[in-house]
Design an enzyme around this catalytic site. Sequence first.
Site, PDB file in Angstrom:
ATOM      1  N   GLY A   1       3.878  -2.602  -9.834  1.00  0.00           N
ATOM      2  CA  GLY A   1       4.988  -2.471  -8.898  1.00  0.00           C
ATOM      3  C   GLY A   1       4.524  -2.691  -7.471  1.00  0.00           C
ATOM      4  O   GLY A   1       3.322  -2.724  -7.175  1.00  0.00           O
ATOM      5  N   CYS A   2       5.505  -2.832  -6.578  1.00  0.00           N
ATOM      6  CA  CYS A   2       5.174  -3.139  -5.186  1.00  0.00           C
ATOM      7  C   CYS A   2       4.519  -1.946  -4.500  1.00  0.00           C
ATOM      8  O   CYS A   2       3.438  -2.074  -3.909  1.00  0.00           O
ATOM      9  CB  CYS A   2       6.418  -3.606  -4.442  1.00  0.00           C
ATOM     10  N   TYR A   3       5.169  -0.776  -4.554  1.00  0.00           N
ATOM     11  CA  TYR A   3       4.532   0.411  -3.978  1.00  0.00           C
ATOM     12  C   TYR A   3       3.173   0.676  -4.634  1.00  0.00           C
ATOM     13  O   TYR A   3       2.181   0.936  -3.937  1.00  0.00           O
ATOM     14  CB  TYR A   3       5.407   1.650  -4.159  1.00  0.00           C
TER      15      TYR A   3
ATOM     16  N   THR B   1       0.933  -1.176  -5.854  1.00  0.00           N
ATOM     17  CA  THR B   1      -0.149  -2.053  -5.405  1.00  0.00           C
ATOM     18  C   THR B   1      -0.689  -1.598  -4.050  1.00  0.00           C
ATOM     19  O   THR B   1      -1.902  -1.408  -3.867  1.00  0.00           O
ATOM     20  CB  THR B   1       0.361  -3.510  -5.318  1.00  0.00           C
TER      21      THR B   1
ATOM     22  N   GLU C   1       1.512  -4.927   2.684  1.00  0.00           N
ATOM     23  CA  GLU C   1       1.596  -6.083   1.801  1.00  0.00           C
ATOM     24  C   GLU C   1       2.994  -6.667   1.924  1.00  0.00           C
ATOM     25  O   GLU C   1       3.905  -6.019   2.437  1.00  0.00           O
ATOM     26  CB  GLU C   1       1.346  -5.674   0.337  1.00  0.00           C
TER      27      GLU C   1
END
Lengths: 346, 346, 346, 346
Positions: free
Chosen positions: A151-153, A155, A312
Amino acid sequence: MNNIKIGIIGGTGYTGVELLRLLAQHPAAEVLCITSRSERGRAVSDLYPSLRGHYDDLAYSEPDGGHFAACDVVFAATPNGIAMNYAKQLQANEVKLIDFSADFRISDAALWSKWYGMEHACPELLVQAVYGLPEVNRKQIRKANLVANPGCYPTAVQLGFAPLLQDGLVDVQSLIADCKSGVSGAGRGAAVANLFSEINESVRAYNAMGHRHQPEIEQGLSHIANEPVQMTFVPHLMPMVRGIHATLYANLKSNDVDLQALYEAHYASEPFVDVLPAGSHPDTRSVRGTNICRIAVHHLVQSQQALVLSVEDNLVKGAAGQAIQNMNIMFGLEEAMGLDLPALLP
Amino acid sequence: MNNIKIGIIGGTGYTGVELLRLLAQHPAAEVLCITSRSERGRAVSDLYPSLRGHYDDLAYSEPDGGHFAACDVVFAATPNGIAMNYAKQLQANEVKLIDFSADFRISDAALWSKWYGMEHACPELLVQAVYGLPEVNRKQIRKANLVANPGCYPTAVQLGFAPLLQDGLVDVQSLIADCKSGVSGAGRGAAVANLFSEINESVRAYNAMGHRHQPEIEQGLSHIANEPVQMTFVPHLMPMVRGIHATLYANLKSNDVDLQALYEAHYASEPFVDVLPAGSHPDTRSVRGTNICRIAVHHLVQSQQALVLSVEDNLVKGAAGQAIQNMNIMFGLEEAMGLDLPALLP
Amino acid sequence: MNNIKIGIIGGTGYTGVELLRLLAQHPAAEVLCITSRSERGRAVSDLYPSLRGHYDDLAYSEPDGGHFAACDVVFAATPNGIAMNYAKQLQANEVKLIDFSADFRISDAALWSKWYGMEHACPELLVQAVYGLPEVNRKQIRKANLVANPGCYPTAVQLGFAPLLQDGLVDVQSLIADCKSGVSGAGRGAAVANLFSEINESVRAYNAMGHRHQPEIEQGLSHIANEPVQMTFVPHLMPMVRGIHATLYANLKSNDVDLQALYEAHYASEPFVDVLPAGSHPDTRSVRGTNICRIAVHHLVQSQQALVLSVEDNLVKGAAGQAIQNMNIMFGLEEAMGLDLPALLP
Amino acid sequence: MNNIKIGIIGGTGYTGVELLRLLAQHPAAEVLCITSRSERGRAVSDLYPSLRGHYDDLAYSEPDGGHFAACDVVFAATPNGIAMNYAKQLQANEVKLIDFSADFRISDAALWSKWYGMEHACPELLVQAVYGLPEVNRKQIRKANLVANPGCYPTAVQLGFAPLLQDGLVDVQSLIADCKSGVSGAGRGAAVANLFSEINESVRAYNAMGHRHQPEIEQGLSHIANEPVQMTFVPHLMPMVRGIHATLYANLKSNDVDLQALYEAHYASEPFVDVLPAGSHPDTRSVRGTNICRIAVHHLVQSQQALVLSVEDNLVKGAAGQAIQNMNIMFGLEEAMGLDLPALLP
């Protein structure tokens, strides 16, 4: 070398169009087919005029596993609960799967069901699936047939905490991740809460009492720390489209540590983690459109804390870019292939 | 009742124009004069066409203390280091002073000099000055001649932590304030860092190793807690004009506490602090243009933490609105006079 | 004087919440009831926390004409095609109606049906309805029972062109209105096209071949000019929430005219039209939250054109504010009552 | 083939950093040196962390013509009035010059002086300079040593009007260009007017009575039309960073024309002009980060007008991208080399 033949399940959303953008500049990738129930028959460049001139012969087709037999790899850019229904057939056809959704990220099926509210379609594959965070699991990814793209968070948070945890420098019960995300992370679904008029000129937290990325992050951090880690996680929505800024706090066991040197050494050979000079504050725009996670670490001596600032692009290193990085690793390509462009700034 | 006669020092910036906006709808206020060196002679409504029809006879005049002798109160909406040069003369003329800057916020002159990089012009007035946070110091404000209007971050953070500290419920060494601010807090000075093209579509932290509001907040929290409080403070810049969102973390001494009831009781009679129902997440737009600080409190049982979400409009409750609230108290008016309008949403 | 008793049909959208915001500061207004099918039973301040403290006893009720018999006036803040179903019963109950939608704006029923794609429920009322642009129709509004509140674009465009047309100074076939609107004009419906991620950092035109406001504007301009007017109208969507900027072009019959004097004279006594000094460029933020339409006129001598820049807040002068202005006129109140606050800037 | 050796004068602004971003992905370009008085000695990647990993050995050096003797081409990304001082020495050294500023765009030195308020340093070079709009002047660019890279507005406007003018289809006195620009076009200078808090949530026109790009556009359009063209030009500032949307109006001599076919044929072989299908409305984000100018044409039969919607990224096709396109042409490379990436969307 032959091109890698690619299928995409569900490429109408933001991670889908970002995947197409990035693959257009990848020298060894060829998109064979892309599926969408709602847009079947429609040219990709009609839905996304930004892609005109790049995929002029590509149209969305009806999802149906048969399409993918000729592919080397399939990316699932679908909501949770879809990719797991394709996994077995793809395995039978010896097609690799890189899943953007959460279907294969949690190795404990019961925990997965609790957070995602459904039965898992193929719990036996959960142990086979490799968690696709290359900076942690590169070796396993190399041999994987099924990669759960993080997932984005997760990472931004895991890359930010990893050096501290791997070296056992912090109290693993003291972690706090205060995260700020752009709205594209919420997807392209029609929702009042994500309207421009609801988002612009405002900031708010959400899911403060529990967000689905929390168990994923804690699983990953516990793996890195080799002991159970507990983290407080508060996500916030920002009036911007792209970008995640994770502000990470941890209590140091001792002030006698050189955090800057630690981070620089830990990520010295990583192509996509950039540790800034001491005293820096990364801004999310400095990674816009790129696969970079940019990190600054501050030592708060008075409170004996580490403060990590990790940014990111949620659609790239937090989704489509990391997926391509995983593909490159899985197929033995240079890891940065097609991903080495500078950020769009301003 | 006669109108209160008002002077404004340095009203060309964002807190100045906001003060003018709010005073235009105050039923007992009359602006006698406003000074600005750079804009002297220019009509206020020429610099700010948004004020056309409201101050058509008001023009900026050369700053010079004599102007203010006919005033009941003077607001200083100036950079740090200016108001302290006016304080004595105003006192001599029996004119009250409400200072938006930091000149009188820190009672320790040496600490002030350390953070603000200059000698204080009248350290003997530091002890006389009352810190203008009405929810804490209402009684002293009533009798004050010199009020140090709190900073924007300090208001949101102190109001958020106060109930926990006053009742001694948390470890006073564990506080973390992760704050998100709109750009108007940085003022109207021409600075590359605050250009639209630098700010939009990006988020970043700044001053992570030390921000001037930290000693102000710690002084205030220590006063409330009646013991020395240490806080980690990380401010972030958001791509929005107005609003502060303070995300506050504190370790509870015990899980055996009803935080929702505590906050509701603590602020039950406050006109400008609004405690939301359990489970809420305030958004900054819900207080845009108003003097409200809106708070939600969450009890994170697993980590034995209190999580407080506190939002305000940095130009109103964080500056001009709170100054008017202080004026109302100092002059015996109804505290909410001229300040009871709903937020501009969307 | 007694308060005016007010009912609101469909107050969950942006014009509804703006109407509530403005009525909260109106000294002679009292909201008796507000209806919404989707939100019935829910407190207004629960849906809109920005209204907490202002309407704490008001909840949405099931729409049903009976509610409104006790009202003096009803505002319909509904989509097109709803208000026309309430009009007759309200008339029977001697309740005035101010309709925010397009139901009564076009006096020709056939033309209305063509643009709005349905049969009109009460075409016989179209001739009774007064078009609620006070600067043109103030006398008729005073006696009206049914007011069609103008659209947002039509208000900015008609006020901008009116002085030129009334005095017959321009070629009535040469008009161009290039309009830029904030997204709140598109309402609060869940639509992919209005998501933050679709709108931010982008500008585009829409409906270039025909927008529903065109016949409304042409009808109004023809009425002002006393001859048929034809206009080219191209609306554009801006990455902002509030505000309309109309850029208007017209070919002058002669260069021998003082446009600045013309505009100043034409609007000299209007409380809500502000003509800026020669050479000005109004910005939309200068009217944010206010009922002002701010206008600058430029004489392009070389091309013998008038260029008019006209800005308004689409939710105030373009909707809820103008509706209150109409209410004030209809009930013999001071026209600016409750509407004389300065803009929120920055 | 050898790399093209490149020098950059003044690369600290937005067109400079954009040029560096694009050159980083150009397969035949090598930046030898970059100058800046204010930032001399500073690493490029320190000023712009977005470039870390791409130009790690490049630092700003003191401007001094000698640096450039080893270059094949120099890009001047400087304010107006600087490049003209370098032109002769570069010619003497047989180094080509591509100038982003206006110094060589107007062939009439007196007209140039009138609009730019200074004497021209080398008027004799004005006739030598080639106006770098490849879609009009490709042949001349091929042989040019000195290219005046067009302004951002002029590019979008000329490409939009060109097919109509070349074929003599419109009244050349009737042209109107209503243009909307992102703020990055105003550069990175510290100016109050371009602060985030001044720009966000607002739209306004500027320079309605005369903008420096007007003579440049009229010169270009007259060249295309082969007769003197007069145009009304009104630029507007948008709350976005990148992008220009030109909305163009022209009176057709006859309605008997197929505009869609005309535009498609005119631009059929152009790599960087994309004519959308009939009925389209391009959005600026569809070209963000790319060198594409995307155009839609609408035939307004009733008013006998052509309406053209033309969008570009002002920093790419409106500046750095077009400069590289010119470089490619001047050095005999494939015209699209390094410029064929899809837009960043969302």
